[in-house]
Motif scaffolding. Structure first.
Motif, PDB file in Angstrom:
ATOM      1  N   SER A 144      -6.300  -4.075  -6.253  1.00  0.00           N
ATOM      2  CA  SER A 144      -7.128  -3.144  -5.490  1.00  0.00           C
ATOM      3  C   SER A 144      -6.354  -1.893  -5.089  1.00  0.00           C
ATOM      4  O   SER A 144      -6.942  -0.810  -4.975  1.00  0.00           O
ATOM      5  CB  SER A 144      -7.720  -3.822  -4.263  1.00  0.00           C
ATOM      6  OG  SER A 144      -6.690  -4.271  -3.413  1.00  0.00           O
ATOM      7  N   ALA A 145      -5.051  -1.998  -4.900  1.00  0.00           N
ATOM      8  CA  ALA A 145      -4.247  -0.816  -4.576  1.00  0.00           C
ATOM      9  C   ALA A 145      -4.248   0.164  -5.740  1.00  0.00           C
ATOM     10  O   ALA A 145      -4.234   1.377  -5.540  1.00  0.00           O
ATOM     11  CB  ALA A 145      -2.816  -1.219  -4.226  1.00  0.00           C
ATOM     12  N   ALA A 195       0.843  -1.198   0.000  1.00  0.00           N
ATOM     13  CA  ALA A 195       0.000   0.000   0.000  1.00  0.00           C
ATOM     14  C   ALA A 195       0.879   1.250   0.000  1.00  0.00           C
ATOM     15  O   ALA A 195       0.614   2.218  -0.715  1.00  0.00           O
ATOM     16  CB  ALA A 195      -0.936  -0.003   1.201  1.00  0.00           C
ATOM     17  N   ARG A 208       1.135   4.205  -2.797  1.00  0.00           N
ATOM     18  CA  ARG A 208       1.021   5.609  -2.405  1.00  0.00           C
ATOM     19  C   ARG A 208       2.179   6.421  -2.969  1.00  0.00           C
ATOM     20  O   ARG A 208       2.002   7.513  -3.499  1.00  0.00           O
ATOM     21  CB  ARG A 208       0.976   5.734  -0.881  1.00  0.00           C
ATOM     22  CG  ARG A 208       0.658   7.146  -0.392  1.00  0.00           C
ATOM     23  CD  ARG A 208       0.816   7.266   1.109  1.00  0.00           C
ATOM     24  NE  ARG A 208       2.206   7.186   1.532  1.00  0.00           N
ATOM     25  CZ  ARG A 208       3.097   8.177   1.412  1.00  0.00           C
ATOM     26  NH1 ARG A 208       2.752   9.310   0.852  1.00  0.00           N
ATOM     27  NH2 ARG A 208       4.332   8.014   1.842  1.00  0.00           N
ATOM     28  N   ASN A 232      -6.754   0.685  -7.712  1.00  0.00           N
ATOM     29  CA  ASN A 232      -8.044   1.379  -7.613  1.00  0.00           C
ATOM     30  C   ASN A 232      -8.017   2.455  -6.536  1.00  0.00           C
ATOM     31  O   ASN A 232      -8.497   3.564  -6.739  1.00  0.00           O
ATOM     32  CB  ASN A 232      -9.169   0.387  -7.321  1.00  0.00           C
ATOM     33  CG  ASN A 232      -9.369  -0.608  -8.440  1.00  0.00           C
ATOM     34  OD1 ASN A 232      -9.091  -0.322  -9.589  1.00  0.00           O
ATOM     35  ND2 ASN A 232      -9.842  -1.786  -8.086  1.00  0.00           N
ATOM     36  N   VAL A 233      -7.451   2.132  -5.396  1.00  0.00           N
ATOM     37  CA  VAL A 233      -7.419   3.069  -4.272  1.00  0.00           C
ATOM     38  C   VAL A 233      -6.556   4.289  -4.597  1.00  0.00           C
ATOM     39  O   VAL A 233      -6.919   5.419  -4.274  1.00  0.00           O
ATOM     40  CB  VAL A 233      -6.899   2.365  -2.999  1.00  0.00           C
ATOM     41  CG1 VAL A 233      -6.628   3.364  -1.882  1.00  0.00           C
ATOM     42  CG2 VAL A 233      -7.885   1.301  -2.540  1.00  0.00           C
ATOM     43  N   TYR A 234      -5.408   4.067  -5.243  1.00  0.00           N
ATOM     44  CA  TYR A 234      -4.454   5.151  -5.476  1.00  0.00           C
ATOM     45  C   TYR A 234      -4.474   5.709  -6.897  1.00  0.00           C
ATOM     46  O   TYR A 234      -3.617   6.504  -7.263  1.00  0.00           O
ATOM     47  CB  TYR A 234      -3.044   4.686  -5.095  1.00  0.00           C
ATOM     48  CG  TYR A 234      -2.925   4.485  -3.604  1.00  0.00           C
ATOM     49  CD1 TYR A 234      -2.776   5.566  -2.748  1.00  0.00           C
ATOM     50  CD2 TYR A 234      -2.998   3.209  -3.043  1.00  0.00           C
ATOM     51  CE1 TYR A 234      -2.697   5.395  -1.377  1.00  0.00           C
ATOM     52  CE2 TYR A 234      -2.916   3.030  -1.667  1.00  0.00           C
ATOM     53  CZ  TYR A 234      -2.763   4.132  -0.857  1.00  0.00           C
ATOM     54  OH  TYR A 234      -2.685   3.963   0.506  1.00  0.00           O
ATOM     55  N   GLY A 235      -5.438   5.307  -7.697  1.00  0.00           N
ATOM     56  CA  GLY A 235      -5.576   5.868  -9.036  1.00  0.00           C
ATOM     57  C   GLY A 235      -4.465   5.474  -9.991  1.00  0.00           C
ATOM     58  O   GLY A 235      -4.065   6.268 -10.847  1.00  0.00           O
ATOM     59  N   ARG A 263       2.085   6.832  -6.952  1.00  0.00           N
ATOM     60  CA  ARG A 263       1.084   7.762  -7.501  1.00  0.00           C
ATOM     61  C   ARG A 263       1.623   9.183  -7.646  1.00  0.00           C
ATOM     62  O   ARG A 263       1.027  10.015  -8.318  1.00  0.00           O
ATOM     63  CB  ARG A 263      -0.171   7.772  -6.647  1.00  0.00           C
ATOM     64  CG  ARG A 263      -0.029   8.543  -5.368  1.00  0.00           C
ATOM     65  CD  ARG A 263      -1.322   8.652  -4.636  1.00  0.00           C
ATOM     66  NE  ARG A 263      -1.092   9.285  -3.329  1.00  0.00           N
ATOM     67  CZ  ARG A 263      -2.006   9.447  -2.440  1.00  0.00           C
ATOM     68  NH1 ARG A 263      -3.232   9.011  -2.662  1.00  0.00           N
ATOM     69  NH2 ARG A 263      -1.723  10.019  -1.291  1.00  0.00           N
TER      70      ARG A 263
END
Length: 121
Positions: free
Chosen positions: A95-96, A76, A80, A98-101, A83
């Motif tokens: 899924s990471a 994660a 971060r 998706n979370v961080y674009g 990005r």
């Protein structure tokens, strides 16, 4: 998948309230290479947890042999950091992204199709 089906043992606490390792969970893990652009030719550095680097060692050697590999505390955290830079990528679960674009550059990239990670409980 239901959690009771994957736990090897229940988590317990000692009388002082400290956590005690009482078992382990093995989960199938698929690693993906994620970046802002989604283009492998833009990648100069890759962030990942050390375990994920080990799980993707052959893939990285073949497709990104010159990229700097930077170990971080979690996938994660890798996502971060990725990005924030056009020349960076992360190894993490889809899924990471998706979370961080982030866009998927490649995946799954783990060296073994039966890749699992053991988590202590």
């Amino acid at each position: 998948m239901l959690l009771p089906e994957i736990f090897a043992a229940a988590v317990v606490a000692d009388p002082d309230g400290a956590a005690v390792i009482s078992g382990e969970v093995e989960l199938r893990v698929h690693q993906h290479l994620l970046s802002r652009s989604g283009r492998i030719e833009d990648i100069e550095r890759v962030y990942s947890h050390p375990q994920s680097f080990a799980q993707c060692k052959a893939w990285l050697r073949e497709y990104l042999p010159k990229a700097e590999k930077i170990a971080v505390s979690s996938n994660a955290e890798a996502a971060r950091r990725a990005r924030n830079a056009d020349d960076a990528a992360a190894i993490a679960g889809a899924s990471a992204g998706n979370v961080y674009g982030l866009r998927t550059v490649a995946g799954p990239i783990e060296d073994r199709p039966d890749n699992t990670t053991r988590f202590l409980v």
